[in-house]
Design an enzyme around this catalytic site. Structure first.
Site, mmCIF file in Angstrom:
data_model
loop_
_atom_site.group_PDB
_atom_site.id
_atom_site.type_symbol
_atom_site.label_atom_id
_atom_site.label_comp_id
_atom_site.label_asym_id
_atom_site.label_seq_id
_atom_site.Cartn_x
_atom_site.Cartn_y
_atom_site.Cartn_z
ATOM 1 N N HIS A 456 0.827 -1.203 0.000
ATOM 2 C CA HIS A 456 0.000 0.000 0.000
ATOM 3 C C HIS A 456 0.864 1.257 0.000
ATOM 4 C CE1 HIS A 456 0.665 1.060 4.300
ATOM 5 N NE2 HIS A 456 0.680 -0.244 4.508
ATOM 6 N N CYS A 475 2.728 -4.898 6.957
ATOM 7 C CA CYS A 475 2.432 -4.645 5.549
ATOM 8 C C CYS A 475 3.631 -3.978 4.879
ATOM 9 C CB CYS A 475 1.200 -3.759 5.416
ATOM 10 S SG CYS A 475 -0.342 -4.602 5.824
#
Length: 553
Positions: A456, A475
């Site tokens: 992301h 992440c």
């Protein structure tokens, strides 16, 4: 009846002797020199059979205490040859024997250790053949050498192809061993065609990353193997004395040139430290801090082992990779998009901190979401956000966080008794709305995995300038998110690039399916080859230490 003690003692001794003989390991003939080399054809097979039995009775270890790859593979090979030698003929070693011995001698160039392939015993045997004429008639020595070389070939073939460390959860290969039949076939073909080296090299990975690393390791070895350097103290009180030791150390590896007579010049010393830090991929501040000193103190062999560990990681990948795939190198803080054998896009990334590691995995990227919500993981909610909320309820507003109940409805945070909330009772989910404060940034790339991680964007792009970028909750934050999105929809008539750019400019929430889902691999490489030079990365998760134990390094 009177008991015969003398007879009883003799019987007891006889039983002990039988028991001892049954458990005693076989003793091999050390030498069996024949009068005529023609006799070797008959005597060597006897010695080979004897040695195979010895290995069977000795926990699959040879005389040099090194375990064989697999006893059944040796037995199968010699069954096919009638125990005839494969590496000598009439007392003369074949060219294939010399080729394999040189391969073992230089095993470190392949990321392997010569000692694992009977090097000490083979070296002693080769020396005898060079200096002692009777060695050429010694059937015991020729049998020993033959089995060791056969095992060395099989073991090296397996290690070059599958790696030394056992397969793990992300290993692609469905198989992890060569069959006895295939090993025998490889060896017989190699001996018949006298191309041992070629066959072994063909078993290595052909991936560009592996090839580049191997080339870079050889360049590193040529540069540093001949050099010797001192170890610096990790603590000191005499600054002037340490400074001189530091100068000497940098001179030893040619990072500092004092021929001009200005060794004590501060700017010159800083230049030498910077040169070292740059070569070893460190934060370039020109200061001899703790981490720099530790790196200066690492011995040559330690660097070579780091390269070997990463060559072994490449061997866990399949023989061929997909035409198009994404590779994230976690300790390298880099994402690569590969297409048709070349890198078409690179990006800096931020990965999980050591306490919240980015998992290593294989998956397929299926879609990306524009202006996504961030559903805060439970662990982050409890450990980080709940204490902040209890201290200041305004924290939720500042962080653009919504409180969502079990039915998916937004709840007024003022209606929640936050002091009652704990890890044992928290019937809500925190969701960060889209906007400038959203931790996911403008785009999120989804791929299935059990860890709930994804690639992301981020709302803090300044962090990409950091040298150390292990700071996320697991992440992967991606600097070039826009370039990746545009490449993924290349030639996709359903989602033209112009449309996606228009949606982005208007701030529209959209989920875009990728027409051809892209394989994505999250991997851990702490050494890579680039432009013929090796690039080392910090072992941020301590995975190299684990691999070294598995590889017995």
């Amino acid at each position: 009846m009177k008991y015969n003690y003398k007879r009883g003692n003799l019987l007891y001794i006889a039983v002990l002797f039988v028991l001892f003989a049954c458990h005693r390991k076989k003793v091999l003939r050390e030498r069996e020199v024949v009068k005529n080399v023609a006799e070797l054809q008959e005597v060597i097979p006897e010695n080979i059979a004897e040695r195979l039995n010895y290995i069977a009775d000795n926990d699959s270890k040879m005389e040099d205490k090194i375990p064989v790859l697999r006893l059944s593979a040796l037995q199968y090979f010699y069954e096919q040859t009638g125990n005839a030698p494969g590496w000598s003929s009439r007392g003369i070693l074949t060219p294939s024997a010399d080729t394999l011995f040189n391969f073992i001698l230089n095993a470190e160039q392949e990321g392997l250790q010569p000692a694992d392939y009977h090097f000490l015993a083979l070296n002693a045997a080769f020396q005898l053949f060079r200096t002692d004429e009777t060695a050429k008639k010694d059937a015991a020595l020729l049998a020993q050498l033959d089995i060791m070389m056969t095992d060395a070939f099989m073991k090296m073939a397996s290690d070059l192809h599958y790696g030394i460390a056992p397969r793990d959860s992300i290993t692609f290969r469905k198989d992890s061993v060569f069959t006895d039949t295939l090993l025998t076939s490889l060896l017989r073909t190699s001996l018949q065609e006298n191309n041992v080296g070629k066959v072994l090299h063909q078993l290595e990975p052909q991936h560009p990353g592996y090839v580049q690393l191997k080339i870079a390791m050889r360049a590193f070895e040529r540069k540093y193997a001949p050099l010797r350097w001192d170890t610096l103290p990790t603590s000191y009180t005499d600054t002037i004395a340490f400074r001189q030791l530091l100068i000497n150390r940098l001179v030893q590896t040619h990072h500092l040139d004092t021929s001009g007579g200005h060794a004590t010049d501060t700017s010159l010393l800083k230049k030498g430290i910077l040169a070292f830090q740059k070569e070893f991929n460190m934060y370039e501040d020109g200061l001899a801090g703790k981490k720099t000193v530790q790196t200066l103190n690492r011995p040559f062999r330690d660097w070579m082992i780091q390269g070997a560990v990463n060559m072994d990681r490449w061997r866990k990948l399949p023989d061929t990779l997909p035409p198009r795939f994404i590779l994230v190198n976690v300790p390298g803080y880099r994402m690569e998009l590969w297409d048709s054998g070349r890198v078409v896009l690179e990006s800096r990334v931020i990965v999980g901190a050591p306490r919240t590691r980015t998992p290593l995995l294989n998956s397929r990227m299926t879609n990306f979401v524009m202006f996504p919500f961030w559903r805060v993981p439970f662990s982050i909610t409890i450990k980080e956000m709940l204490p902040a909320i209890k201290k200041d309820p305004g924290y939720l507003t500042r962080k653009n966080l919504e409180v969502i109940d079990r039915d998916g409805n937004a709840v007024n945070p003022d209606s929640v008794n936050w002091n009652r909330m704990s890890k044992n009772y928290f019937p809500y989910v925190l969701r960060q709305m889209d906007g400038m404060e959203n931790s996911l940034g403008i785009m999120k790339f989804n791929f299935f995995n059990k860890y709930s991680v994804y690639l992301h964007d981020t709302n803090n792009h300044g962090l990409f300038r950091n040298t150390y970028r292990a700071m996320s909750h697991g992440c992967v934050r991606l600097q070039q998110w826009d370039s990746l999105a545009m490449y993924l929809i290349k030639n996709d008539t359903r989602h033209p690039r112009d449309s996606v750019r228009a949606w982005l400019s208007r701030g529209e929430k959209r989920m875009v399916d990728i027409q051809r889902p892209v394989p994505i691999f999250l991997r851990y490489f702490t050494a890579e080859g680039k432009d013929g030079q090796i690039v080392f990365h910090e072992d941020i998760y301590g995975e190299d230490k684990v691999m070294r134990k598995l590889m017995r390094l």
